[in-house]
Scaffold this motif. Sequence first.
Motif, PDB file in Angstrom:
ATOM      1  N   LEU A   1      72.996 116.147  10.580  1.00 30.31           N
ATOM      2  CA  LEU A   1      72.474 115.070  11.424  1.00 30.31           C
ATOM      3  C   LEU A   1      71.365 114.316  10.696  1.00 30.31           C
ATOM      4  O   LEU A   1      71.303 113.077  10.726  1.00 30.31           O
TER       5      LEU A   1
ATOM      6  N   SER B   1      74.569 111.695   9.243  1.00 30.93           N
ATOM      7  CA  SER B   1      75.048 111.035  10.457  1.00 30.93           C
ATOM      8  C   SER B   1      74.869 109.521  10.366  1.00 30.93           C
ATOM      9  O   SER B   1      74.019 109.026   9.621  1.00 30.93           O
TER      10      SER B   1
ATOM     11  N   TRP C   1      67.849 113.714  16.595  1.00 29.90           N
ATOM     12  CA  TRP C   1      68.301 114.675  17.601  1.00 29.90           C
ATOM     13  C   TRP C   1      67.981 114.229  19.027  1.00 29.90           C
ATOM     14  O   TRP C   1      68.701 114.548  19.976  1.00 29.90           O
TER      15      TRP C   1
ATOM     16  N   VAL D   1      74.138 110.533  20.005  1.00 29.57           N
ATOM     17  CA  VAL D   1      74.377 111.956  19.731  1.00 29.57           C
ATOM     18  C   VAL D   1      75.864 112.276  19.854  1.00 29.57           C
ATOM     19  O   VAL D   1      76.428 113.035  19.060  1.00 29.57           O
TER      20      VAL D   1
ATOM     21  N   ALA E   1      77.574 111.296  16.755  1.00 29.76           N
ATOM     22  CA  ALA E   1      77.250 112.233  15.682  1.00 29.76           C
ATOM     23  C   ALA E   1      78.047 113.527  15.815  1.00 29.76           C
ATOM     24  O   ALA E   1      78.583 114.040  14.837  1.00 29.76           O
TER      25      ALA E   1
ATOM     26  N   TYR F   1      80.859 114.912  13.241  1.00 20.93           N
ATOM     27  CA  TYR F   1      80.700 116.254  12.666  1.00 20.93           C
ATOM     28  C   TYR F   1      81.971 117.080  12.885  1.00 20.93           C
ATOM     29  O   TYR F   1      82.415 117.804  11.991  1.00 20.93           O
TER      30      TYR F   1
END
Length: 451
Positions: free
Chosen positions: A62, A66, A75, A82, A85, A89
């Motif tokens: 992240l 990201s 975060w 988020v 992200a 991932y």
Amino acid sequence: MGSYFHQYCPEGTVSKYRLIVFDDEKKPFIPLTEYYHHQITRIGESSVIAYLNALEPFFYWLKHKSQYQGRLVQWNDEAAAVQVAVRDYLILKMECKVRGRDGYEGIYLTSKSSKTVNLFLAAVKGFYKSMIYLKLYAHNNPLVDIHFEDRFGGQPGVRVDRPKMPQAAGTEDPISHRKQTDSYFKVINDEWVPEIIGDWDLPYRIYNAGEASNWSLRDEVISRFLFETGARISEILDLTVGDYRKRSDIHELAAMNKGSFKRRIKFVRISPETLKLLIKYVNTERRLSASSQMKFNDLPDDEPLFLSSRGTDYTYTAFYWNWSKFTKQAGIKLNPHKARHWFVTSMLRGIYETSDTAGQIEDKKKQLIEYMKWRDPETLSIYEHYYDEQKFRDLHERLQENYLKREKEFKNKAKKKKVINQEPGVHSDLKLLNEGHAEDWLSEFYEGMDS
């Protein structure tokens, strides 16, 4: 390459934290540190550490890899950032395929196991739950489908205390609200694989450990029910005296099935030895805690067979506490439900070993499916797939034993013929055929093996 990591505080160090998470620059990372200390008050240490191990590489990614609208994702970014992200991932690092659905993202597993992906998703969801609870995150949980209640009326996704078994397990009616979960990311092709227990002496290991632990007659009877009937522990603990009287066969009891709403739609069958122990338990040990001193034949139909030491219904939690002692004594870690898998595997083995024709095998398999009351008849095919693998292993071991035996015979024979074969004009009878058509046949055979 650096990464996030965690360390316990050294003894003698004065700190409000017993564990600290560090980033790749070896600086304390407070969000994950706070997450650990919040979760440790709710679940076991090993589970929290497993979640941390899943989260640490994600937070490193992240921080450095990201992307959202041309920038790195923080975060504590808005939920949409988020979610992007996490999606990236899953695709780039966990090698999943992700497809947008109505209000959520569907995940199709490829190389990663479902346990790995589900652990990661549960960890991220739990992290943001903790951050919201601790007032460290100002947005909605990115791992929760905020429109879930609008679509499904707020119905819970799973039952309290017990996870929903997949349809392939053949255990439950497909009740719609139990299939739903408020998770924003949902694993779509998570294949259920039953536990295939191949230790044929497993029950006796448990029985011996129980005796060594000085177990009660009640727990001995219940344990025997588990291995002899293939019933779920909840079905066994729910049995009544009347369930025994409903069946014409003295070794059978009527029983409920999961999803049958307490209706007795199936039966379980026990051995003569277990029946003797059951009646002995009801007439002796059970009377010590029961309000009524009646014996087995005089008890009313609605009396539960198994009671706690306080005279109340014997619960799963109470039994599991005792069961854990037996399995620990046996040196194994075993959930009571695995006795059901052991039963099915053993029955399947017996079907193949006692049948002479394919028709007999199919007939006995239908009987087993009916006995187990599986919702999905294809459940047995899952067991068969893994049982076939075990049969191949057994066959392969026997072949290897034969190879070794023939190798020894060959060597002994070669030693005896060594002197004769060395004499002029004498040819070994072990020589391969050298006719042209034989060589052609061998060539074709080996070519066929490559296809």
